[in-house]
Design a protein around this motif. Structure first.
Motif, PDB file in Angstrom:
ATOM      1  N   MET A 117      -7.540   2.565  -5.162  1.00 12.72           N
ATOM      2  CA  MET A 117      -7.998   1.606  -6.158  1.00 12.72           C
ATOM      3  C   MET A 117      -9.418   1.973  -6.581  1.00 12.72           C
ATOM      4  N   ARG A 162       5.167   6.114   9.559  1.00 13.68           N
ATOM      5  CA  ARG A 162       5.503   4.812   8.987  1.00 13.68           C
ATOM      6  C   ARG A 162       4.259   4.107   8.423  1.00 13.68           C
ATOM      7  N   ALA A 187       6.466  -4.997   3.401  1.00 16.33           N
ATOM      8  CA  ALA A 187       6.284  -4.438   4.749  1.00 16.33           C
ATOM      9  C   ALA A 187       5.489  -5.329   5.718  1.00 16.33           C
ATOM     10  N   PRO A 188       4.520  -6.156   5.252  1.00 12.01           N
ATOM     11  CA  PRO A 188       3.812  -6.996   6.222  1.00 12.01           C
ATOM     12  C   PRO A 188       4.728  -7.995   6.945  1.00 12.01           C
ATOM     13  N   ALA A 209       0.955  -4.655   7.624  1.00 15.02           N
ATOM     14  CA  ALA A 209       2.214  -3.918   7.448  1.00 15.02           C
ATOM     15  C   ALA A 209       2.329  -2.777   8.455  1.00 15.02           C
ATOM     16  N   CYS A 240      -9.060  -1.136   4.262  1.00 15.96           N
ATOM     17  CA  CYS A 240      -8.000  -1.967   4.865  1.00 15.96           C
ATOM     18  C   CYS A 240      -8.133  -3.412   4.417  1.00 15.96           C
ATOM     19  N   MET A 241      -7.008  -4.001   3.961  1.00 16.01           N
ATOM     20  CA  MET A 241      -7.046  -5.421   3.564  1.00 16.01           C
ATOM     21  C   MET A 241      -6.365  -6.289   4.610  1.00 16.01           C
ATOM     22  N   GLU A 242      -6.084  -5.695   5.754  1.00 14.91           N
ATOM     23  CA  GLU A 242      -5.535  -6.424   6.907  1.00 14.91           C
ATOM     24  C   GLU A 242      -4.233  -7.153   6.570  1.00 14.91           C
ATOM     25  N   CYS A 243      -3.339  -6.489   5.847  1.00 11.23           N
ATOM     26  CA  CYS A 243      -2.053  -7.127   5.532  1.00 11.23           C
ATOM     27  C   CYS A 243      -1.136  -7.087   6.740  1.00 11.23           C
ATOM     28  N   PRO A 267      -0.676   0.159   1.430  1.00 13.33           N
ATOM     29  CA  PRO A 267      -0.920   0.237  -0.013  1.00 13.33           C
ATOM     30  C   PRO A 267      -2.312   0.749  -0.368  1.00 13.33           C
ATOM     31  N   HIS A 268      -3.156   0.968   0.650  1.00 12.81           N
ATOM     32  CA  HIS A 268      -4.516   1.437   0.384  1.00 12.81           C
ATOM     33  C   HIS A 268      -4.829   2.808   0.969  1.00 12.81           C
ATOM     34  N   GLN A 269      -3.815   3.519   1.386  1.00 13.03           N
ATOM     35  CA  GLN A 269      -3.982   4.881   1.912  1.00 13.03           C
ATOM     36  C   GLN A 269      -5.067   4.943   2.999  1.00 13.03           C
ATOM     37  N   GLU A 321       3.505   5.318   5.126  1.00 14.25           N
ATOM     38  CA  GLU A 321       4.515   4.869   4.161  1.00 14.25           C
ATOM     39  C   GLU A 321       4.251   3.433   3.690  1.00 14.25           C
ATOM     40  N   VAL A 322       3.771   2.560   4.585  1.00 16.77           N
ATOM     41  CA  VAL A 322       3.640   1.147   4.211  1.00 16.77           C
ATOM     42  C   VAL A 322       2.247   0.738   3.728  1.00 16.77           C
ATOM     43  N   ARG A 324       2.689   4.414  -4.303  1.00 14.09           N
ATOM     44  CA  ARG A 324       2.190   3.790  -3.081  1.00 14.09           C
ATOM     45  C   ARG A 324       0.842   3.116  -3.276  1.00 14.09           C
TER      46      ARG A 324
END
Lengths: 96, 354
Positions: free
Chosen positions: A1, A25, B152-153, A55, A50-53, A31-33, A28-29, B193
């Protein structure tokens, strides 16, 4: 972003690299690389993104990632604080 | 989990019937009949989405969970999983025009994938339950599910595999990338992604933010109006309400739109800066040079604080802020904002009696 980054040095993301099996994995999950693969092990490449989701932690098959995941809006957290302290407030029925 | 997000779980999607949005005809499968649904949206679908963006019937904007057919899927066709928020369902079916897929809709109580995953309703248990309830293993020959990355979360892929035999592939963040994903041999490109938060995406969030903020601000405006009316008269009361509502709108509308261009990473600081700008603008528009010292000081304290609170609240809508960051901002910011409001009320009271 591009252009949008949040506070530095706050994310609670932790990876126990020694126990990582390198399945990819988390890459893969995320969203912020945040993760990158170092040979056969994942590594945290950009912790501040990291947005601490949560996942990655939920999808790690060997459970070597931890993060304090959860909702992150101020009014939700104020409600949470009220609940923790057993204070009854008019509960809003709609948020995100 | 989250005490804030989404409705209390009372609204459910109900049962699949020939009344589901976009219903065309029934398709026979070894697991029973499945509705074949249209990929083109009607005027009503667009109108409903527009209403939901403004918070109208947003909590009842729901479709029944279960299995749907898009195009002419065979037992070898992919299975795409989504939430039962009608906007999610409509988006998915409209982008999949020309594809032959099965759509497995989970019961997320009318909440979108991302928020439902955060709450855990777009989650492992619901996915396992839905696979069993629809007898998905009879509908398809393969054992693979395609899930949105933002789900995924809530979903533990390895646990789903252990419990159902179905493997989980996280396909893309945006539904719009699904056709490319499906046509390119199911490859997730790096761009698919990457989460975004464009001006347009932020703009879409503004209406519902205004509606949500309105509930508290109408009440506060009434209190501010009546107190000022009694203390300082009609003109001052109108000005106070305008100043207050301006600060709310700056926090709820201007900060989200100008987000990348307002300096600082902290949302409360972004809000404070925008609030100072609003205070200055209001000062010049409302003949601030005629105000007393106490009124001026009160305005420049309270308005940025109000704006900062609403800006901080917007963290709940973004795609990049973390819970720990918001906690840190709140620990520092809320006492400062509270103090600023209290001091400005004291200043206004003192000013009244000077």
């Amino acid at each position: 972003m591009t252009g949008l980054r949040y506070l530095k040095n706050v994310a609670t993301l932790k990876l126990n690299q020694a126990a990582c099996i390198g399945c990819g994995r988390c890459i893969e999950v995320c969203p912020h690389q945040v993760f990158a693969l170092d040979g056969r092990k994942a590594r945290i490449d950009d912790c501040d993104a990291c947005m601490e989701c949560g996942a990655c932690a939920r999808n790690c098959p060997v459970n070597v990632i931890s993060v304090d995941a959860g909702m992150g809006c101020a009014s939700g957290m104020i409600n949470e604080w009220f609940q923790e302290h057993n204070i009854r407030v008019m509960k809003s029925n709609s948020c995100c | 989990m989250a005490p804030c997000c989404g409705p209390r779980m009372v609204m459910t999607g109900g049962e699949i019937s020939d009344k589901v949005p976009g219903f065309l005809f029934w398709v026979e499968t070894p697991a029973g009949k499945v509705p074949h649904i249209s990929t083109s949206l009607t005027y009503n679908d667009h109108f409903g989405a527009c209403m939901a963006r403004w918070g109208i019937n947003r909590m009842g904007y729901i479709v029944p969970p279960g299995c749907y057919a898009i195009g002419m899927p065979s037992p070898d066709s992919p299975v795409i999983v989504t939430a039962n928020y009608k906007m999610s369902y409509d988006l998915i079916r409209s982008v999949l025009s020309g594809s032959n897929v099965w759509l497995l809709v989970l019961e997320t109580f009318g909440v979108n994938v991302w928020c439902a995953a955060g709450k855990g309703t777009f989650g492992t248990d619901e996915l396992v339950k839905r696979i069993n309830k629809t007898a998905l293993n009879k509908v398809v020959n393969h054992r693979q599910l395609l899930l949105p990355i933002l789900g995924a979360p809530g979903v533990s892929a390895h646990e789903v595999t252990k419990r159902t035999g179905f493997s989980v592939r996280y396909s893309a963040i945006r539904a719009h990338d699904l056709p490319e994903f499906l046509n390119n041999g199911m490859v997730t490109t790096p761009a698919m992604r990457k989460i975004s938060f464009t001006t347009y995406e932020r703009l879409l969030l503004v209406p519902v933010e205004i509606i949500l903020a309105m509930k508290s601000s109408v009440l506060i405006s009434a209190v501010v109006f009546l107190t000022t009316l009694l203390a300082n008269g009609y003109y001052a009361a109108i000005l106070m309400v305008l100043a207050y509502l301006g600060a709310v709108l700056t926090g709820v509308v201007v900060v989200p739109i100008l987000l990348p261009w307002i300096p600082c990473r902290s949302f409360s600081l972004k809000g404070t800066l925008a609030g100072i700008a609003w205070s200055t603008l209001f000062y010049f528009c409302a003949h601030g040079s005629t105000w007393s010292m106490t009124t001026t000081a009160a305005a420049f304290l309270a308005l940025p604080a109000i704006c900062a609170f609403h800006a901080l609240n917007f963290t709940g809508c973004t795609t990049f802020t973390s819970r720990s960051g918001v906690k840190k901002e709140m620990r520092l910011g809320i006492p400062i904002m509270g103090s600023a409001i209290i001091v400005s009320v004291i200043l206004l009271t003192i000013g009244r009696f000077l």
